[in-house]
Design a protein around this motif. Structure first.
Motif, mmCIF file in Angstrom:
data_model
loop_
_atom_site.group_PDB
_atom_site.id
_atom_site.type_symbol
_atom_site.label_atom_id
_atom_site.label_comp_id
_atom_site.label_asym_id
_atom_site.label_seq_id
_atom_site.Cartn_x
_atom_site.Cartn_y
_atom_site.Cartn_z
ATOM 1 N N GLY A 48 0.829 -1.202 0.000
ATOM 2 C CA GLY A 48 0.000 0.000 0.000
ATOM 3 C C GLY A 48 0.856 1.242 0.000
ATOM 4 O O GLY A 48 2.066 1.203 0.248
ATOM 5 N N PHE A 49 0.207 2.382 -0.267
ATOM 6 C CA PHE A 49 0.939 3.646 -0.320
ATOM 7 C C PHE A 49 -0.046 4.789 -0.137
ATOM 8 O O PHE A 49 -1.164 4.754 -0.651
ATOM 9 C CB PHE A 49 1.651 3.801 -1.666
ATOM 10 N N PHE A 50 0.373 5.798 0.625
ATOM 11 C CA PHE A 50 -0.392 7.020 0.798
ATOM 12 C C PHE A 50 0.372 8.148 0.131
ATOM 13 O O PHE A 50 1.505 8.449 0.517
ATOM 14 C CB PHE A 50 -0.603 7.305 2.285
ATOM 15 N N PHE A 55 -4.205 1.852 -2.237
ATOM 16 C CA PHE A 55 -3.577 3.144 -2.503
ATOM 17 C C PHE A 55 -4.530 4.282 -2.150
ATOM 18 O O PHE A 55 -5.682 4.299 -2.587
ATOM 19 C CB PHE A 55 -3.174 3.255 -3.979
ATOM 20 N N LEU A 56 -4.037 5.222 -1.350
ATOM 21 C CA LEU A 56 -4.778 6.427 -1.011
ATOM 22 C C LEU A 56 -4.014 7.612 -1.595
ATOM 23 O O LEU A 56 -2.843 7.835 -1.242
ATOM 24 C CB LEU A 56 -4.939 6.573 0.503
ATOM 25 N N LEU A 57 -4.647 8.347 -2.483
ATOM 26 C CA LEU A 57 -3.981 9.419 -3.219
ATOM 27 C C LEU A 57 -4.699 10.740 -2.973
ATOM 28 O O LEU A 57 -5.910 10.852 -3.186
ATOM 29 C CB LEU A 57 -3.965 9.124 -4.723
ATOM 30 N N ASP A 58 -3.946 11.742 -2.549
ATOM 31 C CA ASP A 58 -4.504 13.066 -2.288
ATOM 32 C C ASP A 58 -4.076 14.030 -3.388
ATOM 33 O O ASP A 58 -2.901 14.406 -3.476
ATOM 34 C CB ASP A 58 -4.040 13.572 -0.916
ATOM 35 N N GLU A 59 -5.019 14.388 -4.246
ATOM 36 C CA GLU A 59 -4.813 15.319 -5.349
ATOM 37 C C GLU A 59 -3.587 14.968 -6.196
ATOM 38 O O GLU A 59 -2.680 15.797 -6.396
ATOM 39 C CB GLU A 59 -4.732 16.755 -4.830
ATOM 40 N N PRO A 60 -3.529 13.757 -6.723
ATOM 41 C CA PRO A 60 -2.364 13.351 -7.541
ATOM 42 C C PRO A 60 -2.223 14.168 -8.811
ATOM 43 O O PRO A 60 -1.121 14.279 -9.361
ATOM 44 C CB PRO A 60 -2.660 11.881 -7.858
ATOM 45 N N SER A 91 -6.073 -4.311 -7.085
ATOM 46 C CA SER A 91 -5.803 -3.194 -6.185
ATOM 47 C C SER A 91 -7.042 -2.329 -5.975
ATOM 48 O O SER A 91 -7.964 -2.329 -6.797
ATOM 49 C CB SER A 91 -4.651 -2.326 -6.714
ATOM 50 N N GLN A 92 -7.039 -1.576 -4.891
ATOM 51 C CA GLN A 92 -8.135 -0.676 -4.539
ATOM 52 C C GLN A 92 -7.582 0.734 -4.356
ATOM 53 O O GLN A 92 -6.517 0.918 -3.753
ATOM 54 C CB GLN A 92 -8.832 -1.142 -3.258
ATOM 55 N N PHE A 93 -8.309 1.733 -4.877
ATOM 56 C CA PHE A 93 -7.898 3.134 -4.781
ATOM 57 C C PHE A 93 -8.947 3.958 -4.058
ATOM 58 O O PHE A 93 -10.147 3.786 -4.283
ATOM 59 C CB PHE A 93 -7.704 3.738 -6.177
#
Length: 249
Positions: free
Chosen positions: A102-104, A162-167, A191-193
């Protein structure tokens, strides 16, 4: 029935909150929050600046064990404590499957993540270079967009969360399309986003769940009903009229 997705829903433990008049509980995305269902593939949080979507995403990430400034769960650096206490009030419902990885990602602090990678690789006894998992080239020696695409293409893998803030902050429209393509490949690999975004390109991902964070709280919204889609469409269809309106004396 036990869910097989990595994050199935998020609940705000409202009984633990002493006041909804103080930050972060007074934010529109938090004030009326009860339970938020997550899509097994892609969930978007959209809304105006200040609505609380990034604060909510950050709290979810911290509650799941990620570093507040971003990175994987192995990252434990901190340049400045700025995250809210919201994570302590969230209950994250998980499925029976655990993500392989996972990745933030926080666009505003990705520079700090890149610096931490270099700091880790300065220790010759720490094992193989961490940067090897990001394409082998220093993220600081690439543009913001290039480094983010290296992250998606080299570091991100299947069966992960994966949690992405304003990529989109790092990406040109063409690169946003490339990111959308890579995201689809990762979804097909299990995977889940969960993504907070302003980008009408990214949020166009088919069969995604879009939540609008507005003054009345958080509610599902159709892609075509988002302000991001409508404003972009209207501008492209009649640019001259829109410019006359916004540039009038």
């Amino acid at each position: 029935m036990i869910s097989s997705q990595y994050v199935s829903h998020v609940t705000l433990q409202r009984d633990k909150v002493d006041s909804f008049e103080r930050y972060p509980f007074n934010l529109p995305a938090v004030r009326t929050l009860d339970r938020l269902e997550m899509h097994p593939k892609v969930t978007f949080l959209v809304g105006e600046n200040g609505s609380g979507k990034s604060t909510l995403l950050e709290a979810m990430a911290v509650s799941l064990g990620f570093n507040a400034e971003g990175g994987s769960k192995n990252f434990r650096f901190g340049t400045r404590r700025s995250h809210s206490e919201l994570h302590s009030y969230l209950r994250i419902a998980k499925g029976f499957k655990r993500p392989r990885d996972g990745f933030f990602l926080r666009a505003e602090s990705f520079f700090n993540v890149a610096t931490e990678i270099e700091n880790l690789d300065e220790d010759p006894t720490a094992g193989p270079p961490v940067i090897g998992h990001y394409g082998g080239r220093s993220l600081h020696e690439q543009s913001h967009g290039e480094s983010f695409m290296a992250l998606m293409n080299e570091r991100f893998g299947g069966q992960s969360l994966f949690l992405l803030d304003e990529p989109e902050a790092a990406l040109s429209p063409q690169r946003q399309l490339a990111a959308l393509s890579r995201m689809h490949a990762l979804v097909r690999q299990g995977s889940q986003f969960i993504i907070a975004t302003h980008s009408p390109i990214l949020m166009s991902y088919p069969d995604a769940c879009i939540y609008h964070c507005g003054l009345e709280g958080v509610a599902p919204i159709a892609y075509e009903d988002t302000e991001h889609f409508r404003v972009t469409r209207d501008f492209l269809l009649d640019r001259e009229r829109m410019l006359r309106v916004v540039l009038q004396p």
